[in-house]
Design an enzyme around this catalytic site. Structure first.
Site, PDB file in Angstrom:
ATOM      1  N   TYR A  70      37.266  39.311  92.210  1.00 30.22           N
ATOM      2  CA  TYR A  70      36.979  38.911  90.819  1.00 30.22           C
ATOM      3  C   TYR A  70      37.917  39.636  89.847  1.00 30.22           C
ATOM      4  O   TYR A  70      38.515  39.018  88.954  1.00 30.22           O
ATOM      5  CB  TYR A  70      35.521  39.261  90.518  1.00 30.22           C
ATOM      6  CG  TYR A  70      35.043  38.851  89.142  1.00 30.22           C
ATOM      7  CD1 TYR A  70      34.726  37.523  88.862  1.00 30.22           C
ATOM      8  CD2 TYR A  70      34.878  39.794  88.134  1.00 30.22           C
ATOM      9  CE1 TYR A  70      34.269  37.149  87.609  1.00 30.22           C
ATOM     10  CE2 TYR A  70      34.422  39.421  86.870  1.00 30.22           C
ATOM     11  CZ  TYR A  70      34.119  38.108  86.621  1.00 30.22           C
ATOM     12  OH  TYR A  70      33.674  37.743  85.376  1.00 30.22           O
ATOM     13  N   ALA A 105      40.833  40.984  90.460  1.00 29.51           N
ATOM     14  CA  ALA A 105      42.213  40.498  90.610  1.00 29.51           C
ATOM     15  C   ALA A 105      42.385  39.167  89.882  1.00 29.51           C
ATOM     16  O   ALA A 105      43.396  38.933  89.203  1.00 29.51           O
ATOM     17  CB  ALA A 105      42.559  40.342  92.085  1.00 29.51           C
TER      18      ALA A 105
HETATM   19  P1  NAD Z   1      27.627  31.066  84.638  1.00 34.11           P
HETATM   20  O1  NAD Z   1      27.545  31.155  86.121  1.00 34.11           O
HETATM   21  O2  NAD Z   1      26.382  31.151  83.825  1.00 34.11           O
HETATM   22  O3  NAD Z   1      28.412  29.726  84.217  1.00 34.11           O
HETATM   23  C1  NAD Z   1      29.622  29.356  84.815  1.00 34.11           C
HETATM   24  C2  NAD Z   1      29.769  27.848  84.755  1.00 34.11           C
HETATM   25  O4  NAD Z   1      30.988  27.500  85.420  1.00 34.11           O
HETATM   26  C3  NAD Z   1      28.631  27.124  85.485  1.00 34.11           C
HETATM   27  O5  NAD Z   1      28.127  26.064  84.709  1.00 34.11           O
HETATM   28  C4  NAD Z   1      29.294  26.638  86.765  1.00 34.11           C
HETATM   29  O6  NAD Z   1      28.730  25.446  87.311  1.00 34.11           O
HETATM   30  C5  NAD Z   1      30.728  26.407  86.284  1.00 34.11           C
HETATM   31  N1  NAD Z   1      31.669  26.366  87.399  1.00 34.11           N
HETATM   32  C6  NAD Z   1      31.713  27.162  88.495  1.00 34.11           C
HETATM   33  N2  NAD Z   1      32.696  26.781  89.311  1.00 34.11           N
HETATM   34  C7  NAD Z   1      33.306  25.724  88.723  1.00 34.11           C
HETATM   35  C8  NAD Z   1      34.397  24.896  89.078  1.00 34.11           C
HETATM   36  N3  NAD Z   1      35.059  25.075  90.234  1.00 34.11           N
HETATM   37  N4  NAD Z   1      34.763  23.894  88.244  1.00 34.11           N
HETATM   38  C9  NAD Z   1      34.097  23.691  87.091  1.00 34.11           C
HETATM   39  N5  NAD Z   1      33.058  24.445  86.702  1.00 34.11           N
HETATM   40  C10 NAD Z   1      32.670  25.446  87.504  1.00 34.11           C
HETATM   41  O7  NAD Z   1      28.657  32.207  84.191  1.00 34.11           O
HETATM   42  P2  NAD Z   1      28.972  32.854  82.762  1.00 34.11           P
HETATM   43  O8  NAD Z   1      28.387  34.208  82.759  1.00 34.11           O
HETATM   44  O9  NAD Z   1      28.647  31.914  81.664  1.00 34.11           O
HETATM   45  O10 NAD Z   1      30.561  33.041  82.892  1.00 34.11           O
HETATM   46  C11 NAD Z   1      31.495  32.228  82.209  1.00 34.11           C
HETATM   47  C12 NAD Z   1      32.861  32.911  82.271  1.00 34.11           C
HETATM   48  O11 NAD Z   1      32.775  34.191  81.654  1.00 34.11           O
HETATM   49  C13 NAD Z   1      33.349  33.154  83.692  1.00 34.11           C
HETATM   50  O12 NAD Z   1      34.746  32.953  83.759  1.00 34.11           O
HETATM   51  C14 NAD Z   1      33.013  34.616  83.919  1.00 34.11           C
HETATM   52  O13 NAD Z   1      33.832  35.210  84.888  1.00 34.11           O
HETATM   53  C15 NAD Z   1      33.262  35.174  82.535  1.00 34.11           C
HETATM   54  N6  NAD Z   1      32.599  36.460  82.282  1.00 34.11           N
HETATM   55  C16 NAD Z   1      31.249  36.572  82.319  1.00 34.11           C
HETATM   56  C17 NAD Z   1      30.668  37.816  82.078  1.00 34.11           C
HETATM   57  C18 NAD Z   1      29.177  38.014  82.073  1.00 34.11           C
HETATM   58  O14 NAD Z   1      28.760  39.170  81.935  1.00 34.11           O
HETATM   59  N7  NAD Z   1      28.352  36.979  82.213  1.00 34.11           N
HETATM   60  C19 NAD Z   1      31.475  38.923  81.810  1.00 34.11           C
HETATM   61  C20 NAD Z   1      32.842  38.768  81.776  1.00 34.11           C
HETATM   62  C21 NAD Z   1      33.398  37.523  82.022  1.00 34.11           C
END
Ligand code: NAD
Length: 248
Positions: free
Chosen positions: A156, A158
């Site tokens: 993740y 990376a």
């Molecule tokens: P989440 O799991 O709640 O939502 C992610 C969404 O992406 C989901 O609806 C899922 O179905 C969709 N998804 C997954 N694989 C996919 C694909 N191959 N094609 C299209 N859609 C796809 O996650 P989140 O917490 O809302 O995270 C959103 C972004 O923010 C991510 O990139 C995550 O790495 C980043 N992020 C989250 C946090 C956190 O604390 N939640 C922190 C830093 C970064």
């Protein structure tokens, strides 16, 4: 306010979590929003309805962001349906956390393809449209972990560090055509992704955060809105931390 009035935006992975909050925030600011997720399920339909109820156009598309061909196809479809693309938010992402000792090749490939290759796929697919119109804002969702690293998250971390390198390079390549590219690095944001963490880990995170709380998807959406809008017209190649002041 109508910070995005008349603009067309694409948000990936917006059926829930941070992507959902971004899509809805954009719609409240007057943008038409095309968004993708793996399936157009009930969650996606609800987001679509909220966007349309704000008086702008919203449409959900099923597409796997890690697939180069599916992405080219869906962006073609979106351009046909919406006319232009002014804003792209690369948000789709997953975690498959485990220590390197136990990490399989599949866990590595999946996380890199969904989190990092997807950013390449979508940016490639929108770039001609943005270059021709001589404007555009691309926002990539990285993570504080992409800056600091984290035990148990080598794949993740990376992928999220890769996003930062990609963002800075694209900012240099496309800047002369007024296409901006920035990254947002959220810290601990309360969504389904982080909900599965053990309670003691969540408590530990909160204790380390100067603002003493986890962030909300809306906190991230507001920062993304700034980068999407003309308020940030002289900002490119930057990584904006949205992390309550966490040390990275
Ligand atoms: P989440 O799991 O709640 O939502 C992610 C969404 O992406 C989901 O609806 C899922 O179905 C969709 N998804 C997954 N694989 C996919 C694909 N191959 N094609 C299209 N859609 C796809 O996650 P989140 O917490 O809302 O995270 C959103 C972004 O923010 C991510 O990139 C995550 O790495 C980043 N992020 C989250 C946090 C956190 O604390 N939640 C922190 C830093 C970064």
């Amino acid at each position: 306010m109508s910070l995005l009035k008349g603009k067309n935006a694409i948000v990936t992975g917006a059926a829930r979590g941070i992507g959902r909050a971004i899509a809805i925030r954009f719609a409240q600011e007057g943008a038409n929003v095309a968004f993708t997720d793996l399936a157009v399920d009930d969650n996606a339909k609800e987001v679509e309805k909220i966007i349309n109820d704000s008086g702008v156009k919203g449409k959900a598309y099923a597409s796997d962001a890690s697939s180069f061909t599916e992405t080219a196809k869906v962006v073609d479809e979106i351009v046909k349906d919406f006319g232009t693309v002014d804003i792209l938010v690369n948000n789709a992402g997953i975690t498959m956390d485990t220590l390197l000792m136990r990490m399989t090749e599949e866990q590595w490939d999946k996380v890199i393809n969904i989190n990092l290759k997807s950013v390449f796929n979508f940016t490639k697919a929108v770039q001609m449209t943005m270059l021709k119109q001589r404007s555009g804002s691309i926002i990539n969702i990285s993570s504080v972990v992409g800056v600091s690293g984290n035990a148990g998250q080598a794949n993740y971390s990376a992928s999220k560090a890769g996003i930062i390198g990609f963002t800075k390079s694209v900012a240099r390549e496309l800047g002369s055509r007024n296409v901006r590219c920035n990254a947002v690095a959220p810290g601990y944001i309360i969504t389904e992704m982080t909900d599965k963490l053990p309670e003691e880990v969540k408590k530990q995170w909160e204790d380390q955060i100067p603002l003493k709380r986890g962030g909300t998807p809306e906190d991230v959406a507001d920062a993304v809105l700034f980068l999407a809008s003309d308020l940030s017209s002289y900002v490119t190649g930057q990584v904006l931390g949205v992390c309550g002041g966490m040390k990275t």
